[in-house]
Design a protein around this motif. Sequence first.
Motif, PDB file in Angstrom:
ATOM      1  N   LYS A   1       0.843  -1.183   0.000  1.00  0.00           N
ATOM      2  CA  LYS A   1       0.000   0.000   0.000  1.00  0.00           C
ATOM      3  C   LYS A   1       0.887   1.244   0.000  1.00  0.00           C
ATOM      4  CE  LYS A   1      -3.604  -2.509   2.495  1.00  0.00           C
ATOM      5  NZ  LYS A   1      -4.415  -2.596   3.733  1.00  0.00           N
TER       6      LYS A   1
ATOM      7  N   GLU B   1       0.670   3.839   2.973  1.00  0.00           N
ATOM      8  CA  GLU B   1       1.281   3.387   4.230  1.00  0.00           C
ATOM      9  C   GLU B   1       2.804   3.429   4.152  1.00  0.00           C
ATOM     10  OE1 GLU B   1      -0.182  -0.412   5.342  1.00  0.00           O
ATOM     11  OE2 GLU B   1      -2.276   0.248   5.458  1.00  0.00           O
ATOM     12  N   PHE B   2       3.364   2.972   3.024  1.00  0.00           N
ATOM     13  CA  PHE B   2       4.820   2.944   2.904  1.00  0.00           C
ATOM     14  C   PHE B   2       5.398   4.338   2.741  1.00  0.00           C
ATOM     15  CE2 PHE B   2       4.396  -1.587   2.340  1.00  0.00           C
ATOM     16  CZ  PHE B   2       5.592  -2.075   2.849  1.00  0.00           C
TER      17      PHE B   2
ATOM     18  N   ALA C   1       4.309   6.986   4.212  1.00  0.00           N
ATOM     19  CA  ALA C   1       4.367   7.535   5.565  1.00  0.00           C
ATOM     20  C   ALA C   1       5.471   6.877   6.385  1.00  0.00           C
ATOM     21  CB  ALA C   1       3.019   7.348   6.260  1.00  0.00           C
ATOM     22  N   GLU C   2       5.591   5.542   6.262  1.00  0.00           N
ATOM     23  CA  GLU C   2       6.589   4.806   7.057  1.00  0.00           C
ATOM     24  C   GLU C   2       8.012   5.191   6.659  1.00  0.00           C
ATOM     25  OE1 GLU C   2       8.022   0.173   7.785  1.00  0.00           O
ATOM     26  OE2 GLU C   2       5.998   0.585   7.044  1.00  0.00           O
TER      27      GLU C   2
ATOM     28  N   ARG D   1       5.182   9.654  -2.885  1.00  0.00           N
ATOM     29  CA  ARG D   1       4.807   8.456  -3.622  1.00  0.00           C
ATOM     30  C   ARG D   1       5.579   8.310  -4.933  1.00  0.00           C
ATOM     31  NH1 ARG D   1      -1.721   8.194  -3.161  1.00  0.00           N
ATOM     32  NH2 ARG D   1      -1.381   6.179  -4.159  1.00  0.00           N
TER      33      ARG D   1
END
Length: 210
Positions: A8, A11-12, A14-15, A20
Amino acid sequence: MPAGSRIKEIEFSAELNVSRTPLRLALGELERLGYVEKSGRQGFRVREINMDEVAEALELRGVLEGYAARRIAETAISDKDSAWLRMLVDKGRELICAWTRETRQLFVESWADNNKQFHDALITLARNTHLAESMQTVSRTVFARASNLGSIGDYPEIELEFFTRAQEDHEAIFEAIIQREGTRAEALCREHARRSIENKKKLSRLSDCR
């Protein structure tokens, strides 16, 4: 991440604290290397490693490298190229002799690099553009690349046994090339690939039993 897991982007992003755009570029590279595959119109998922596919790619790699070794042997390798191959073979022996349980992680990294250089050298010294392009195609399969050993780290003595035999194969291939025994060099490369298939299958079975 387990095989089949959806990746996703939100999610990645942000992590990893990145936008993007670079994440998509990275996922595109991972797709090229065979670690992920497209899922849906824009998403990705972790690609399942199929050992039958790996075995087919490794068998083909053995055919290509066998042709390369025979070609090198039959066209008479130069002193400069011979010294290059000998240096890689000697380096492999040094790494094997220096192995300890405490340094096995560093050993695996060093061996993978040296192993890749040796196999790449065979393709380079064959001096055949179509051969090099074919090898690039084969190397898109995960665990079929010379730099990807399939080592799982939980069975160091077994893995050392595999590496030691691989080193012996490299020495035999080099000797056949130097002696201009093209047919023998080709056969040794094919057997080397078949042994790699069996080794990776064994490590995969051990991993499944954990």
